[in-house]
Design a protein around this motif. Structure first.
Motif, PDB file in Angstrom:
ATOM      1  N   MET A   1       0.820  -1.361   0.021  1.00  0.00           N
ATOM      2  CA  MET A   1       0.071  -0.081   0.058  1.00  0.00           C
ATOM      3  C   MET A   1       0.834   1.496  -0.019  1.00  0.00           C
ATOM      4  SD  MET A   1      -3.148  -1.143   2.658  1.00  0.00           S
ATOM      5  CE  MET A   1      -3.789   0.503   2.569  1.00  0.00           C
ATOM      6  N   PHE A   2       2.139   1.201   0.596  1.00  0.00           N
ATOM      7  CA  PHE A   2       2.863   2.313   0.761  1.00  0.00           C
ATOM      8  C   PHE A   2       4.334   1.914   0.847  1.00  0.00           C
ATOM      9  CE2 PHE A   2       1.619   1.841   5.089  1.00  0.00           C
ATOM     10  CZ  PHE A   2       2.808   1.696   5.814  1.00  0.00           C
ATOM     11  N   ASN A   3       5.200   2.653   0.115  1.00  0.00           N
ATOM     12  CA  ASN A   3       6.517   2.172   0.045  1.00  0.00           C
ATOM     13  C   ASN A   3       7.530   3.463   0.758  1.00  0.00           C
ATOM     14  OD1 ASN A   3       6.626  -0.449  -0.682  1.00  0.00           O
ATOM     15  ND2 ASN A   3       6.164   0.212  -2.608  1.00  0.00           N
ATOM     16  N   LYS A   4       6.765   4.711   0.452  1.00  0.00           N
ATOM     17  CA  LYS A   4       7.601   5.890   0.903  1.00  0.00           C
ATOM     18  C   LYS A   4       6.647   6.817   1.737  1.00  0.00           C
ATOM     19  CE  LYS A   4      10.940   5.987  -2.645  1.00  0.00           C
ATOM     20  NZ  LYS A   4      12.245   6.395  -2.325  1.00  0.00           N
ATOM     21  N   GLY A   5       7.242   7.684   2.257  1.00  0.00           N
ATOM     22  CA  GLY A   5       6.576   8.811   3.199  1.00  0.00           C
ATOM     23  C   GLY A   5       5.511   9.523   2.425  1.00  0.00           C
ATOM     24  N   LYS A   6       5.939   9.969   1.187  1.00  0.00           N
ATOM     25  CA  LYS A   6       5.019  10.732   0.552  1.00  0.00           C
ATOM     26  C   LYS A   6       3.623   9.881  -0.022  1.00  0.00           C
ATOM     27  CE  LYS A   6       7.366   9.948  -4.115  1.00  0.00           C
ATOM     28  NZ  LYS A   6       8.153  10.531  -5.096  1.00  0.00           N
ATOM     29  N   GLU A   7       3.961   8.601  -0.147  1.00  0.00           N
ATOM     30  CA  GLU A   7       2.770   7.641  -0.472  1.00  0.00           C
ATOM     31  C   GLU A   7       1.938   7.378   0.655  1.00  0.00           C
ATOM     32  OE1 GLU A   7       5.383   5.021  -3.658  1.00  0.00           O
ATOM     33  OE2 GLU A   7       4.889   4.052  -1.856  1.00  0.00           O
ATOM     34  N   LEU A   8       2.565   7.319   1.965  1.00  0.00           N
ATOM     35  CA  LEU A   8       1.636   7.161   3.158  1.00  0.00           C
ATOM     36  C   LEU A   8       0.850   8.490   3.404  1.00  0.00           C
ATOM     37  CD1 LEU A   8       1.026   5.657   5.795  1.00  0.00           C
ATOM     38  CD2 LEU A   8       3.209   6.495   6.699  1.00  0.00           C
ATOM     39  N   LEU A   9       1.518   9.640   3.195  1.00  0.00           N
ATOM     40  CA  LEU A   9       0.754  10.812   3.411  1.00  0.00           C
ATOM     41  C   LEU A   9      -0.229  10.912   2.548  1.00  0.00           C
ATOM     42  CD1 LEU A   9       0.672  13.566   4.669  1.00  0.00           C
ATOM     43  CD2 LEU A   9       2.539  14.444   2.740  1.00  0.00           C
ATOM     44  N   LYS A  10      -0.038  10.475   1.278  1.00  0.00           N
ATOM     45  CA  LYS A  10      -1.324  10.675   0.336  1.00  0.00           C
ATOM     46  C   LYS A  10      -2.301   9.742   0.541  1.00  0.00           C
ATOM     47  CE  LYS A  10      -2.418  10.212  -4.544  1.00  0.00           C
ATOM     48  NZ  LYS A  10      -1.774   9.549  -5.738  1.00  0.00           N
ATOM     49  N   LEU A  11      -2.139   8.615   1.180  1.00  0.00           N
ATOM     50  CA  LEU A  11      -3.165   7.606   1.631  1.00  0.00           C
ATOM     51  C   LEU A  11      -4.078   8.236   2.683  1.00  0.00           C
ATOM     52  CD1 LEU A  11      -1.455   4.100   1.459  1.00  0.00           C
ATOM     53  CD2 LEU A  11      -3.384   4.985   0.224  1.00  0.00           C
ATOM     54  N   CYS A  12      -3.200   8.968   3.967  1.00  0.00           N
ATOM     55  CA  CYS A  12      -3.792   9.301   5.037  1.00  0.00           C
ATOM     56  C   CYS A  12      -4.669  10.503   4.389  1.00  0.00           C
ATOM     57  CB  CYS A  12      -2.624   9.883   5.845  1.00  0.00           C
ATOM     58  SG  CYS A  12      -1.951   8.587   6.801  1.00  0.00           S
ATOM     59  N   LYS A  13      -4.472  11.387   3.424  1.00  0.00           N
ATOM     60  CA  LYS A  13      -5.297  12.584   3.163  1.00  0.00           C
ATOM     61  C   LYS A  13      -6.497  11.923   2.452  1.00  0.00           C
ATOM     62  CE  LYS A  13      -1.782  16.256   3.388  1.00  0.00           C
ATOM     63  NZ  LYS A  13      -1.198  17.341   2.649  1.00  0.00           N
ATOM     64  N   GLU A  14      -6.151  11.211   1.500  1.00  0.00           N
ATOM     65  CA  GLU A  14      -7.179  10.561   0.733  1.00  0.00           C
ATOM     66  C   GLU A  14      -8.389  10.082   1.285  1.00  0.00           C
ATOM     67  OE1 GLU A  14      -4.748   9.842  -3.533  1.00  0.00           O
ATOM     68  OE2 GLU A  14      -5.353   8.330  -2.172  1.00  0.00           O
ATOM     69  N   GLN A  15      -8.101   9.099   2.288  1.00  0.00           N
ATOM     70  CA  GLN A  15      -8.574   8.329   3.294  1.00  0.00           C
ATOM     71  C   GLN A  15      -9.215   9.098   4.445  1.00  0.00           C
ATOM     72  OE1 GLN A  15      -7.772   4.192   3.526  1.00  0.00           O
ATOM     73  NE2 GLN A  15      -6.606   4.310   1.634  1.00  0.00           N
ATOM     74  N   ASN A  16      -8.578  10.319   4.808  1.00  0.00           N
ATOM     75  CA  ASN A  16      -8.796  10.831   6.046  1.00  0.00           C
ATOM     76  C   ASN A  16      -8.526  10.187   7.419  1.00  0.00           C
ATOM     77  OD1 ASN A  16      -9.594  13.291   7.849  1.00  0.00           O
ATOM     78  ND2 ASN A  16     -11.690  12.614   7.865  1.00  0.00           N
ATOM     79  N   LYS A  17      -7.407   9.323   7.295  1.00  0.00           N
ATOM     80  CA  LYS A  17      -7.019   8.296   8.362  1.00  0.00           C
ATOM     81  C   LYS A  17      -5.771   8.829   8.949  1.00  0.00           C
ATOM     82  CE  LYS A  17      -9.756   4.613   6.606  1.00  0.00           C
ATOM     83  NZ  LYS A  17      -9.831   3.292   6.085  1.00  0.00           N
ATOM     84  N   LYS A  18      -5.512   8.238   9.951  1.00  0.00           N
ATOM     85  CA  LYS A  18      -4.083   8.282  10.781  1.00  0.00           C
ATOM     86  C   LYS A  18      -3.025   7.345  10.062  1.00  0.00           C
ATOM     87  CE  LYS A  18      -6.320   9.878  15.098  1.00  0.00           C
ATOM     88  NZ  LYS A  18      -6.471   9.375  16.465  1.00  0.00           N
ATOM     89  N   ILE A  19      -1.873   7.624  10.293  1.00  0.00           N
ATOM     90  CA  ILE A  19      -0.876   6.382   9.973  1.00  0.00           C
ATOM     91  C   ILE A  19      -1.370   5.246  10.702  1.00  0.00           C
ATOM     92  CG2 ILE A  19       1.413   5.793  10.357  1.00  0.00           C
ATOM     93  CD1 ILE A  19       2.179   8.866  10.133  1.00  0.00           C
ATOM     94  N   SER A  20      -1.536   5.085  12.022  1.00  0.00           N
ATOM     95  CA  SER A  20      -1.811   3.796  12.706  1.00  0.00           C
ATOM     96  C   SER A  20      -2.910   3.188  11.716  1.00  0.00           C
ATOM     97  CB  SER A  20      -2.132   4.192  13.991  1.00  0.00           C
ATOM     98  OG  SER A  20      -3.032   5.123  14.241  1.00  0.00           O
ATOM     99  N   GLU A  21      -4.074   3.814  11.462  1.00  0.00           N
ATOM    100  CA  GLU A  21      -5.052   3.296  10.620  1.00  0.00           C
ATOM    101  C   GLU A  21      -4.810   2.749   9.399  1.00  0.00           C
ATOM    102  OE1 GLU A  21      -8.775   5.971  12.773  1.00  0.00           O
ATOM    103  OE2 GLU A  21      -7.689   6.688  11.094  1.00  0.00           O
ATOM    104  N   ILE A  22      -4.032   3.465   8.716  1.00  0.00           N
ATOM    105  CA  ILE A  22      -3.603   2.834   7.555  1.00  0.00           C
ATOM    106  C   ILE A  22      -2.774   1.544   7.696  1.00  0.00           C
ATOM    107  CG2 ILE A  22      -1.973   3.378   5.486  1.00  0.00           C
ATOM    108  CD1 ILE A  22      -4.654   4.693   5.429  1.00  0.00           C
TER     109      ILE A  22
END
Length: 288
Positions: A1-22
């Motif tokens: 689902m993510f390999n980079k910080g920018k990908e994790l940030l994008k997922l969190c913003k798109e899904q309105n979720k915290k890092i832990s939830e992702i």
């Protein structure tokens, strides 16, 4: 689902979720495990961390080599009896980090977070923040998932091995994981967590790995103590609104390049740094 910080940030913003939830969703999908099972597994990890962080506070834990031990209790006693320079919070955090390091050196049970040599930083950070802000066990567990997400990114794009990247890869990664975790635990957003992780790595970039006699004892335990302080101050810097000029992913890449540039003598071989001092060499001869 993510390999980079920018990908994790994008997922969190798109899904309105915290890092832990992702990270939790990713773990459930990858391991075909239920939410309740995953929480139970992480609670076991947390309980182990709490035990190792507290075991050395009221009794001396001496390493198998007899080279180190008892420092967690010394620091805890100092905190309780004296007017300390850094105050109770920092001294308490350092004592807990030392405790886990001593449990590790005595062949006790610890959680490698991300490695045994850096195992004291994350437990101490989340316990300290939980106590200060009166948080819940669930907050701590979710913090561990956040830490895991940051650690995964570092492991995929750089290294968490002292033998490959020096202590910056071990205590630096642990500090970054802890800083991001505690930012989320106290209500910071994803960008703030990534800034905190960046600061933690930047603050000790280039830190060498030079264990005396090749044992994960000295100066490793001291670097766990300073590592948790690094995580706490990095979280405060980020929570104050200070941003990292260099993005997290680029900081991770820089750390990796620095590690590759280090000579082998400074990467866990005990051939450089304090390990190669006359005193360090003397302990090596006596012990080995």
């Amino acid at each position: 689902m993510f390999n980079k910080g920018k990908e994790l940030l994008k997922l969190c913003k798109e899904q309105n979720k915290k890092i832990s939830e992702i990270v939790i969703e990713k773990e459930m999908d990858n391991n075909s495990i239920s939410y309740n099972e995953l929480m139970e597994n992480m609670k076991f990890v947390l309980d182990t961390m709490i035990s190792s962080a507290n075991n050395g506070l009221n009794k001396k834990i001496i390493s198998v080599s007899k080279l180190t031990g008892g420092d967690a209790k010394k620091l805890e006693d100092y905190k309780n009896k004296r007017n300390t320079i850094c105050g109770n919070l920092i001294n308490s955090a350092m004592a807990k980090a030392l405790s886990t390091s001593e449990v590790n050196a005595s062949m006790g049970r610890i959680v490698a977070a991300p490695t045994a040599g850096a195992s004291g930083i994350l437990p101490s950070a989340i316990i300290t923040v939980k106590d200060k802000f009166n948080l819940t066990e669930k907050d701590m567990i979710y913090g561990l998932f956040t830490a895991g997400g940051i650690g995964e990114i570092i492991a995929k794009n750089a290294t968490i091995s002292g033998a490959e990247g020096g202590c910056q890869a071990e205590c630096g990664s642990a500090s970054a994981m802890a800083a991001a975790a505690i930012v989320e635990m106290i209500g910071g957003d994803v960008e703030t967590a990534l800034n905190a992780a960046s600061f933690s790595l930047i603050n000790i970039m280039g830190l060498v790995c030079d264990p005396v006699a090749g044992l994960v004892e000295f100066p490793c335990a001291l670097r766990n103590a300073s590592g948790v302080a690094n995580a706490l101050i990095s979280a405060d810097l980020a929570m104050a609104g200070i941003k990292s000029l260099v993005p997290f992913d680029e900081v991770v890449e820089a750390m990796y390049r620095v590690g590759k540039a280090m000579p082998e003598s400074l990467k866990e071989t005990a051939l450089g740094g304090v390990a190669s001092t006359p005193t360090g060499e003397g302990f090596k001869r006596r012990l080995l």
